[in-house]
Design a protein around this motif. Sequence first.
Motif, PDB file in Angstrom:
ATOM      1  N   SER A  40       0.869  -1.254   0.036  1.00 53.82           N
ATOM      2  CA  SER A  40      -0.211   0.160   0.048  1.00 53.82           C
ATOM      3  C   SER A  40       0.750   1.206  -0.118  1.00 53.82           C
ATOM      4  O   SER A  40       1.718   1.315   1.016  1.00 53.82           O
ATOM      5  CB  SER A  40      -0.810  -0.141   1.243  1.00 53.82           C
ATOM      6  N   GLU A 114      -2.299  -4.602  -6.692  1.00 52.02           N
ATOM      7  CA  GLU A 114      -3.257  -5.253  -5.589  1.00 52.02           C
ATOM      8  C   GLU A 114      -2.510  -5.047  -4.470  1.00 52.02           C
ATOM      9  O   GLU A 114      -1.301  -4.868  -4.253  1.00 52.02           O
ATOM     10  CB  GLU A 114      -3.432  -6.600  -6.205  1.00 52.02           C
ATOM     11  N   GLU A 116      -2.756  -5.477   0.071  1.00 57.15           N
ATOM     12  CA  GLU A 116      -3.105  -6.485   1.099  1.00 57.15           C
ATOM     13  C   GLU A 116      -4.079  -5.400   2.063  1.00 57.15           C
ATOM     14  O   GLU A 116      -3.434  -4.854   3.088  1.00 57.15           O
ATOM     15  CB  GLU A 116      -2.167  -7.223   1.829  1.00 57.15           C
ATOM     16  N   SER A 117      -5.291  -5.343   1.971  1.00 57.09           N
ATOM     17  CA  SER A 117      -6.079  -4.652   2.469  1.00 57.09           C
ATOM     18  C   SER A 117      -6.449  -4.779   4.079  1.00 57.09           C
ATOM     19  O   SER A 117      -6.704  -3.699   4.921  1.00 57.09           O
ATOM     20  CB  SER A 117      -7.623  -4.262   1.794  1.00 57.09           C
ATOM     21  N   MET A 172     -10.959  -0.959  -0.861  1.00 51.34           N
ATOM     22  CA  MET A 172     -10.173  -2.077  -1.494  1.00 51.34           C
ATOM     23  C   MET A 172     -10.531  -3.409  -1.046  1.00 51.34           C
ATOM     24  O   MET A 172     -10.697  -4.357  -1.819  1.00 51.34           O
ATOM     25  CB  MET A 172      -8.586  -1.769  -1.067  1.00 51.34           C
ATOM     26  N   LYS A 173     -10.896  -3.714   0.296  1.00 51.72           N
ATOM     27  CA  LYS A 173     -11.342  -5.019   0.796  1.00 51.72           C
ATOM     28  C   LYS A 173     -12.743  -5.295   0.321  1.00 51.72           C
ATOM     29  O   LYS A 173     -12.868  -6.637  -0.389  1.00 51.72           O
ATOM     30  CB  LYS A 173     -11.422  -4.754   2.379  1.00 51.72           C
ATOM     31  N   TYR A 174     -13.506  -4.518   0.277  1.00 44.46           N
ATOM     32  CA  TYR A 174     -14.895  -4.965  -0.130  1.00 44.46           C
ATOM     33  C   TYR A 174     -15.422  -4.702  -1.719  1.00 44.46           C
ATOM     34  O   TYR A 174     -16.268  -5.469  -2.028  1.00 44.46           O
ATOM     35  CB  TYR A 174     -15.955  -4.363   0.740  1.00 44.46           C
ATOM     36  N   TYR A 175     -14.621  -3.678  -2.339  1.00 42.13           N
ATOM     37  CA  TYR A 175     -15.134  -3.339  -3.657  1.00 42.13           C
ATOM     38  C   TYR A 175     -13.828  -3.475  -4.648  1.00 42.13           C
ATOM     39  O   TYR A 175     -13.843  -3.335  -5.994  1.00 42.13           O
ATOM     40  CB  TYR A 175     -15.317  -1.905  -3.653  1.00 42.13           C
ATOM     41  N   GLN A 176     -12.615  -3.892  -4.196  1.00 38.65           N
ATOM     42  CA  GLN A 176     -11.247  -4.098  -5.122  1.00 38.65           C
ATOM     43  C   GLN A 176     -10.975  -2.940  -5.926  1.00 38.65           C
ATOM     44  O   GLN A 176     -10.630  -3.112  -6.843  1.00 38.65           O
ATOM     45  CB  GLN A 176     -11.505  -5.439  -5.978  1.00 38.65           C
ATOM     46  N   LEU A 177     -11.354  -1.787  -5.227  1.00 36.43           N
ATOM     47  CA  LEU A 177     -10.943  -0.390  -5.948  1.00 36.43           C
ATOM     48  C   LEU A 177      -9.661  -0.145  -5.467  1.00 36.43           C
ATOM     49  O   LEU A 177      -9.355   0.945  -4.842  1.00 36.43           O
ATOM     50  CB  LEU A 177     -11.854   0.705  -5.626  1.00 36.43           C
ATOM     51  N   PHE A 178      -8.530  -0.691  -5.940  1.00 34.77           N
ATOM     52  CA  PHE A 178      -7.060  -0.438  -5.663  1.00 34.77           C
ATOM     53  C   PHE A 178      -6.648   0.937  -6.117  1.00 34.77           C
ATOM     54  O   PHE A 178      -5.437   1.533  -5.553  1.00 34.77           O
ATOM     55  CB  PHE A 178      -6.278  -1.697  -6.243  1.00 34.77           C
ATOM     56  N   ASP A 181      -6.211   3.802  -3.565  1.00 31.10           N
ATOM     57  CA  ASP A 181      -4.664   3.992  -2.800  1.00 31.10           C
ATOM     58  C   ASP A 181      -4.025   5.327  -3.056  1.00 31.10           C
ATOM     59  O   ASP A 181      -3.636   6.045  -2.433  1.00 31.10           O
ATOM     60  CB  ASP A 181      -3.969   2.636  -2.682  1.00 31.10           C
TER      61      ASP A 181
END
Length: 301
Positions: A40, A114, A116-117, A172-178, A181
Amino acid sequence: MGHDHSHQHKDMKGRNLIISILLNILITVAQVVGGLISGSLSLLSDALHNFSDVLSLIVSYIAAKLSKQKASIHRTFGYKRAEILAAFINASTLVIVAVLLIIEAYKRFLNPQEIESELVIWLSLIAILGNGFSVLLLKKDSKNNINMRSAYLHLFTDMMASVAVLIGGLLMKYYQLFWVDSLLTLLIALYLIWVGYDLLKKSTKILMLFTPEHINIKDVVRAVNKIPKVNRLHHIHIWCLNDDELHLEAHLDFNEDITISEFDVILHEIEELLHYEFAINHVNIQPEFNKKDPKEIIVQD
């Protein structure tokens, strides 16, 4: 009683800074490790900001200690400007860190990775709690001291940055919107510039001996010139030595050749006037009568 309270207040200020320094060292180490593991950038940027907090708090602590040193033959003002210098350094680091973050955010935005949220979420929560506690410790002193305000702003902005990182971690964890960041890193950086610029401007004005914004020199002149036997206040300099001391230095032309004892009475009246109407607490006036020198309010040397 008042003397003891003053020492207790200063000791509390130093103790609070030490606690904040130790907390931020722990947070910084945890975020660097977590940022490298998770990948991150926003967490690493928050760690960089935290590291700048550690440096700024150390500078603030040293400056607070130096400011209590007594004046001497070689240092007639002592170290009273140490805290202003510390505020300037801290504000500068805020802006520099922000620029570095913007550069890194742009690079990462072009190449999202990607992250590690889960680790981001937990470490940002720890940072929020640690910085939040430090903010509460320094809040009271920040209202009356520019050095403590610079340290407080470092910690407050970092707490807000950690809140942003937490929100990003959840997205990022729930919607994968990286890409969030990089966006959050950019927003954190812009906020740092906004906060740092104001403090940088204020500390620079004090260091450059600029007239404080709340002082209108023409109003000062008009008020002093109304005093009997005074002809004209001129060749004026008004500046802040630090947060507590506002100085005036000027020449005072009289209508008649008065005695020293008469001047002392008038000087006392001027000091009272300047103190209560303009909060000027250090007055240095050169009396004159029929002296052929420039009589402008501001004299260009």
